[in-house]
Design an enzyme around this catalytic site. Structure first.
Site, PDB file in Angstrom:
ATOM      1  CD1 TRP A 171      -0.096  -1.722   3.129  1.00  0.00           C
ATOM      2  CD2 TRP A 171       0.548   0.447   3.337  1.00  0.00           C
ATOM      3  NE1 TRP A 171       0.631  -1.271   4.212  1.00  0.00           N
ATOM      4  CE2 TRP A 171       1.309   0.071   4.521  1.00  0.00           C
ATOM      5  CE3 TRP A 171       0.858   2.098   3.255  1.00  0.00           C
ATOM      6  CZ2 TRP A 171       2.009   0.386   5.387  1.00  0.00           C
ATOM      7  CZ3 TRP A 171       1.593   2.570   4.276  1.00  0.00           C
ATOM      8  CH2 TRP A 171       2.204   2.021   5.428  1.00  0.00           C
ATOM      9  NE  ARG A 230      10.183  -1.450  -7.493  1.00  0.00           N
ATOM     10  CZ  ARG A 230      10.598  -1.079  -6.203  1.00  0.00           C
ATOM     11  NH1 ARG A 230      11.346  -0.005  -6.108  1.00  0.00           N
ATOM     12  NH2 ARG A 230      10.558  -2.037  -5.314  1.00  0.00           N
ATOM     13  CE  LYS A 241      -3.199  -9.405  -2.556  1.00  0.00           C
ATOM     14  NZ  LYS A 241      -3.570  -7.990  -1.969  1.00  0.00           N
ATOM     15  N   GLY A 243       6.553  -6.434  -0.228  1.00  0.00           N
ATOM     16  CA  GLY A 243       5.774  -6.382   0.928  1.00  0.00           C
ATOM     17  C   GLY A 243       6.682  -6.789   2.065  1.00  0.00           C
ATOM     18  CB  SER A 244       5.862  -7.292   5.602  1.00  0.00           C
ATOM     19  OG  SER A 244       5.040  -8.502   5.551  1.00  0.00           O
ATOM     20  CD  GLU A 263      12.794  -5.560  -5.230  1.00  0.00           C
ATOM     21  OE1 GLU A 263      13.298  -4.881  -4.080  1.00  0.00           O
ATOM     22  OE2 GLU A 263      13.275  -5.817  -6.106  1.00  0.00           O
ATOM     23  NE  ARG A 313      11.607   9.352  -0.526  1.00  0.00           N
ATOM     24  CZ  ARG A 313      11.343   8.209  -1.046  1.00  0.00           C
ATOM     25  NH1 ARG A 313      10.376   8.473  -2.153  1.00  0.00           N
ATOM     26  NH2 ARG A 313      11.956   6.852  -0.747  1.00  0.00           N
ATOM     27  CB  CYS A 364      10.978  -1.040   1.567  1.00  0.00           C
ATOM     28  SG  CYS A 364      11.211  -0.537  -0.050  1.00  0.00           S
ATOM     29  CD  GLU A 400      10.083  -2.449   7.052  1.00  0.00           C
ATOM     30  OE1 GLU A 400       9.486  -3.587   7.220  1.00  0.00           O
ATOM     31  OE2 GLU A 400      10.581  -1.823   5.832  1.00  0.00           O
TER      32      GLU A 400
HETATM   33  P1  NAP Z   1       2.395  -6.905   3.473  1.00  0.00           P
HETATM   34  O1  NAP Z   1       1.276  -6.831   4.722  1.00  0.00           O
HETATM   35  O2  NAP Z   1       3.520  -7.813   3.469  1.00  0.00           O
HETATM   36  O3  NAP Z   1       1.455  -6.813   2.196  1.00  0.00           O
HETATM   37  C1  NAP Z   1       1.951  -6.603   0.901  1.00  0.00           C
HETATM   38  C2  NAP Z   1       1.082  -7.165  -0.074  1.00  0.00           C
HETATM   39  O4  NAP Z   1       0.634  -8.510   0.014  1.00  0.00           O
HETATM   40  C3  NAP Z   1      -0.357  -6.728  -0.045  1.00  0.00           C
HETATM   41  O5  NAP Z   1      -0.899  -6.478  -1.308  1.00  0.00           O
HETATM   42  C4  NAP Z   1      -1.001  -7.848   0.920  1.00  0.00           C
HETATM   43  O6  NAP Z   1      -2.449  -7.971   0.645  1.00  0.00           O
HETATM   44  C5  NAP Z   1      -0.431  -9.114   0.408  1.00  0.00           C
HETATM   45  N1  NAP Z   1      -0.537 -10.212   1.246  1.00  0.00           N
HETATM   46  C6  NAP Z   1      -0.436 -10.247   2.547  1.00  0.00           C
HETATM   47  N2  NAP Z   1      -0.772 -11.193   3.096  1.00  0.00           N
HETATM   48  C7  NAP Z   1      -0.723 -12.204   1.874  1.00  0.00           C
HETATM   49  C8  NAP Z   1      -0.676 -13.373   1.702  1.00  0.00           C
HETATM   50  N3  NAP Z   1      -1.006 -14.729   2.774  1.00  0.00           N
HETATM   51  N4  NAP Z   1      -0.713 -14.235   0.551  1.00  0.00           N
HETATM   52  C9  NAP Z   1      -0.600 -13.192  -0.405  1.00  0.00           C
HETATM   53  N5  NAP Z   1      -0.623 -11.791  -0.302  1.00  0.00           N
HETATM   54  C10 NAP Z   1      -0.577 -11.431   0.881  1.00  0.00           C
HETATM   55  O7  NAP Z   1       3.171  -5.681   3.450  1.00  0.00           O
HETATM   56  P2  NAP Z   1       2.617  -4.120   3.644  1.00  0.00           P
HETATM   57  O8  NAP Z   1       2.429  -3.732   4.931  1.00  0.00           O
HETATM   58  O9  NAP Z   1       1.300  -3.866   2.515  1.00  0.00           O
HETATM   59  O10 NAP Z   1       3.686  -3.204   2.924  1.00  0.00           O
HETATM   60  C11 NAP Z   1       4.721  -2.749   3.715  1.00  0.00           C
HETATM   61  C12 NAP Z   1       6.282  -3.819   3.808  1.00  0.00           C
HETATM   62  O11 NAP Z   1       6.324  -3.744   2.243  1.00  0.00           O
HETATM   63  C13 NAP Z   1       7.177  -3.202   4.562  1.00  0.00           C
HETATM   64  O12 NAP Z   1       7.625  -4.354   5.095  1.00  0.00           O
HETATM   65  C14 NAP Z   1       7.957  -2.432   3.466  1.00  0.00           C
HETATM   66  O13 NAP Z   1       9.545  -2.494   3.616  1.00  0.00           O
HETATM   67  C15 NAP Z   1       7.916  -3.589   2.271  1.00  0.00           C
HETATM   68  N6  NAP Z   1       8.006  -2.774   1.133  1.00  0.00           N
HETATM   69  C16 NAP Z   1       9.166  -3.340   0.468  1.00  0.00           C
HETATM   70  C17 NAP Z   1       9.514  -2.812  -0.887  1.00  0.00           C
HETATM   71  C18 NAP Z   1      10.853  -3.238  -1.540  1.00  0.00           C
HETATM   72  O14 NAP Z   1      11.118  -2.801  -2.693  1.00  0.00           O
HETATM   73  N7  NAP Z   1      11.799  -4.200  -0.883  1.00  0.00           N
HETATM   74  C19 NAP Z   1       8.881  -1.605  -1.422  1.00  0.00           C
HETATM   75  C20 NAP Z   1       7.805  -1.207  -0.704  1.00  0.00           C
HETATM   76  C21 NAP Z   1       7.568  -1.766   0.505  1.00  0.00           C
HETATM   77  P3  NAP Z   1      -3.500  -7.070   1.732  1.00  0.00           P
HETATM   78  O15 NAP Z   1      -2.812  -6.016   2.656  1.00  0.00           O
HETATM   79  O16 NAP Z   1      -4.569  -6.527   0.890  1.00  0.00           O
HETATM   80  O17 NAP Z   1      -3.942  -8.211   2.804  1.00  0.00           O
END
Ligand code: NAP
Length: 488
Positions: free
Chosen positions: A158, A167, A182, A236-237, A258, A286, A292, A389
């Site tokens: 998000w 990307r 998704k 994501g995480s 990522e 920012r 991340c 984090e």
């Molecule tokens: P997240 O909770 O891991 O969710 C990321 C995405 O995965 C969302 O679309 C989420 O959907 C989905 N998701 C969650 N559980 C899932 C499952 N069991 N199966 C399939 N999809 C699933 O992370 P977030 O809170 O959205 O984002 C923050 C994290 O992203 C931070 O840790 C950040 O460091 C990381 N991030 C990394 C980068 C990079 O390039 N390295 C860039 C940006 C962010 P829902 O939320 O709709 O459930």
């Protein structure tokens, strides 16, 4: 400037499958809220398992035609999408601000950054190349070509609703892969509006399909388990990434991950402090710290720690908190109450272990999920804030004695996405490039993302690279053919 109501009316509220906007079969819907007010912005479709399967069916059906569509055509569609994004840039910026919270100027920056992936990969599409040559023994001819991996599942977070989507989507399109996308349920509107833009740019039906769902795991798992899927790209995480890697292992899927970060921001006593403070503001505040790449640990040489803390506190105290649409706002709301609770717990833990609050230090009362821009100093080793984090506007300062100590502290984490180093000594800077265990580094800069650069981490921050010349290879596989020597 378009009004929020008129803009929201233009954003699709259905699933985008096979080139059509279709209703969900789940009977459920998702309320997308403005984090600054808690108000519902729009009610959208909530995909069922069957909808997820239909999206994959559409991607699979479109794959062969898309793989054989000339690279120039794929590239020109991306270029058209880039042009349309420039025409609609104010709409995309406003949409991101109201669904995610970041200030409008930062959303405009994300539109520019996210758009560059369309232009960059549109150019890369026609540069996919191979190799033709004799084998060393001279007994045959080796032909090496690059083929699209195939139907791909792209899962985005998000915090950067447009850039994290482009990307992945742009290199997939450029490489000749179809996809199911998704977005996160918290900020799906930008991706839905972007799917409309791709449709307007002439992308054929089924090449990109978008599903929005609140039943994330239930809908995603069968897609990942389907043998027709060939690639999973996730941002994501780390914990969710680890769980998805385990699922992807069953199908031996190509994966790009990522994941999370815990970036050190190291300031040496020979640094230009004006430059370091300006870099700190960018690297930390920012996106309200919800990046991340956000600097998570400020590791400052003892001899200048007090001066750095004073200067940075003066700058942070001047930051204006408010809804991102308002003029002059620097810090919008955090994404939800959970994010505020996390920042609160991390600050409280650091203070309990001896840290001093120089400014901020608590959530903002009232509507919306705001947290005050905060500076902590004297953060003790072992504090949770140095390990986790933060994902919030909290700048935590601890100190180091010499270069070895700085390197040891900076590398004391399972994450390895990005590091920041401030020094005027070029040789020291080069030693830090060698010694810091991160996939990316900013040397005297506080922000470094660029569509032309390979973005990604090592250790538990991920696998693979997005952007740059590496980005398209995440969606290509290598095929080697040996032909008999025609002269034998
Ligand atoms: P997240 O909770 O891991 O969710 C990321 C995405 O995965 C969302 O679309 C989420 O959907 C989905 N998701 C969650 N559980 C899932 C499952 N069991 N199966 C399939 N999809 C699933 O992370 P977030 O809170 O959205 O984002 C923050 C994290 O992203 C931070 O840790 C950040 O460091 C990381 N991030 C990394 C980068 C990079 O390039 N390295 C860039 C940006 C962010 P829902 O939320 O709709 O459930």
């Amino acid at each position: 400037m378009i009004t929020e109501a008129d803009l929201l009316a233009k954003v699709p509220d259905r699933l985008f499958i096979g080139g059509a906007w279709v209703a969900s079969t789940s009977g459920r819907s998702i309320d997308v809220r403005d984090p600054a007010t808690g108000r519902v912005l729009k009610r959208i479709a909530d995909a069922s398992v069957a909808d997820g399967a239909a999206a994959l069916d559409a991607a699979v059906a479109a794959q062969d035609d898309w793989a054989t569509t000339p690279a120039r055509v794929r590239g020109e569609i991306l270029r058209k999408a880039f042009d349309l994004l420039q025409e609609r840039k104010e709409e995309f910026a406003l949409l991101m601000t109201i669904e995610m919270g970041k200030p409008l100027a930062e959303s405009a920056g994300e539109v520019a950054y996210g758009g560059e992936f369309l232009r960059w990969f549109g150019e890369e599409a026609v540069r996919i190349s191979g190799h033709y040559g004799s084998n060393p023994e001279g007994t045959g001819t080796m032909i090496v070509t690059q083929r699209p991996v195939g139907p791909s599942f792209l899962i985005t977070p998000w915090n950067f609703p447009l850039a994290m989507a482009t990307r992945k989507i742009a290199p997939a399109i450029a490489a000749g892969c179809t996809s199911v996308v998704k977005p996160a349920a918290l900020t799906p509107l930008t991706t839905l509006y972007f799917a409309k833009l791709l449709d307007d740019a002439g992308l054929p039906a089924g090449v990109v399909n978008v599903i929005t769902t609140s039943a994330t795991s239930e809908v995603s798992s069968p897609i990942i388990a389907d043998p027709r899927l060939r690639k999973l790209s996730f941002t994501g995480s780390t914990p969710v990434g680890v769980s998805l890697l385990k699922q992807a292992a069953d199908g031996v899927l190509r994966t790009s991950m990522e994941l999370g970060g815990n970036a050190p921001f190291v300031v040496f006593e020979d640094a230009d402090l004006d430059q370091a403070v300006a870099g700190a503001l960018l690297a930390k505040f920012r996106n309200m710290g919800e990046a991340c790449t956000a600097a998570n640990r400020f590791i400052v040489q003892e001899s200048i720690a007090a001066e750095f803390a004073d200067r940075v506190t003066a700058a942070v105290s001047a930051l204006v908190v408010g809804r991102g649409t308002e003029d002059g706002v620097n810090i919008g709301p955090l994404i939800d109450q959970k994010a505020v609770a996390k920042a609160t717990a991390l600050v409280d833990d650091a203070v309990a272990r001896g840290a001093t609050v120089l400014t901020g230090g608590s959530a903002v009362d009232g509507d919306g999920t705001f947290y005050q821009p905060t500076v902590l100093t004297g953060v003790a080793r072992g504090s949770d804030i140095l390990r986790e984090e933060i994902f919030g506007p909290v700048l935590a300062i601890s100190t180091f004695t010499d270069e070895d100590d700085a390197v040891a502290q900076a590398n004391d984490t399972q994450y390895g996405l990005v590091s920041y180093v401030f020094t005027r000594d070029l040789a020291r800077g080069q030693r830090m490039i060698e010694k810091l265990q991160t996939g990316m580094m900013g040397l005297n800069v506080g922000v470094l993302s660029n569509a032309a650069a390979p973005f990604g981490g090592i250790k538990q921050s991920g696998l693979g690279r997005e952007g740059g010349s590496s980005g398209i290879h995440e969606y290509l596989e290598t095929k080697y053919t040996l032909t008999a020597n025609p002269f034998a």
